[in-house]
Design a protein around this motif. Structure first.
Motif, mmCIF file in Angstrom:
data_model
loop_
_atom_site.group_PDB
_atom_site.id
_atom_site.type_symbol
_atom_site.label_atom_id
_atom_site.label_comp_id
_atom_site.label_asym_id
_atom_site.label_seq_id
_atom_site.Cartn_x
_atom_site.Cartn_y
_atom_site.Cartn_z
ATOM 1 N N GLU A 40 -5.521 -9.020 -0.987
ATOM 2 C CA GLU A 40 -5.934 -8.280 0.212
ATOM 3 C C GLU A 40 -4.998 -7.107 0.455
ATOM 4 O O GLU A 40 -5.432 -6.013 0.805
ATOM 5 C CB GLU A 40 -5.949 -9.200 1.433
ATOM 6 N N LEU A 44 -6.475 -3.159 0.605
ATOM 7 C CA LEU A 44 -6.463 -2.347 1.820
ATOM 8 C C LEU A 44 -5.817 -1.004 1.517
ATOM 9 O O LEU A 44 -4.683 -0.955 1.049
ATOM 10 C CB LEU A 44 -5.678 -3.042 2.930
ATOM 11 N N ARG A 49 -5.712 0.190 6.387
ATOM 12 C CA ARG A 49 -4.473 -0.531 6.694
ATOM 13 C C ARG A 49 -4.180 -0.465 8.193
ATOM 14 O O ARG A 49 -3.852 -1.465 8.821
ATOM 15 C CB ARG A 49 -3.311 0.013 5.868
ATOM 16 N N LYS A 52 -6.524 -2.705 10.040
ATOM 17 C CA LYS A 52 -6.137 -4.113 9.912
ATOM 18 C C LYS A 52 -5.039 -4.452 10.930
ATOM 19 O O LYS A 52 -5.063 -5.514 11.552
ATOM 20 C CB LYS A 52 -5.668 -4.421 8.481
ATOM 21 N N GLU A 55 -6.614 -4.777 14.272
ATOM 22 C CA GLU A 55 -7.313 -6.069 14.325
ATOM 23 C C GLU A 55 -6.322 -7.217 14.561
ATOM 24 O O GLU A 55 -6.563 -8.098 15.389
ATOM 25 C CB GLU A 55 -8.063 -6.276 13.003
#
Length: 191
Positions: A40, A44, A49, A52, A55
């Motif tokens: 992962e 990314l 990135r 993420k 998130e």
């Protein structure tokens, strides 16, 4: 310099500390250890990135930020439960026991603000965040540089002396090295 540390809840401040100057650049974003799979991490790229990180921030602060007297962000420390990081399965850094410890893996101070004790404040703030979340212990995996100079690009893991100054003790040797220095497992019991 007086600094305050707070849980990292403002995305733009996290971006300032760990994001790229150009949005399309591939930089760490302090995700290398936070993601549980290297696949992962490799997949990314660029803006994904940062998304993420945004998130992950919805699940809670991914670390702490340091601010100067004017409210400018000047530092970052990543801290999170080890179980949600690559340290959960890292073969080079051992588990001392089965406690649900938290890991501190990145301490970063902005250029122009270094050598002012901000790393110490960040480490203390990271410990405080882990304690507030009822972590039984917190670990770091700094280099044991024995006072030798560490290349700034690799100094993000901290030094054994920094962790010792914060009350951590060496709990184990590791087989991990960084910038030619051995890394050690430093632990602070919070129970």
């Amino acid at each position: 310099m007086a600094v305050t540390t707070r849980p990292a809840t403002v995305f733009e401040d996290v971006r300032t500390m760990v994001g790229p100057k150009r949005p399309d650049a591939n930089v760490c974003w302090c995700l290398s250890y936070r993601l549980s799979s290297s696949k992962e991490n490799r997949e990314l790229a660029a803006e994904a990135r940062g998304e993420k990180v945004r998130e992950l921030m919805e699940q809670g602060p991914p670390g702490v930020l340091a601010y100067d007297e004017q409210g400018e962000v000047v530092g970052w420390a990543a801290v999170h439960p080890r179980a949600d990081t690559s340290f959960a399965t890292n073969r080079r850094i051992p588990h001392v026991d089965d406690l649900d410890v938290w890991s501190i893996w990145c301490i970063r101070v902005r250029p122009g603000h270094r050598k002012q004790g901000i790393s110490h404040a960040l480490l203390s703030g990271a410990v405080d965040l882990a304690r507030e979340q009822r972590a039984p212990a917190v670990e770091g995996y700094p280099v044991d540089n024995r006072g030798e100079k560490v290349d700034l690009t690799m100094a993000y893991v901290g030094t054994k002396a920094l962790f010792e100054a914060a009350g951590f003790t060496q709990a184990a040797e590791t087989t991990s090295t960084l910038a030619g220095f051995p890394r050690v497992l430093m632990r602070l019991d919070l129970r």
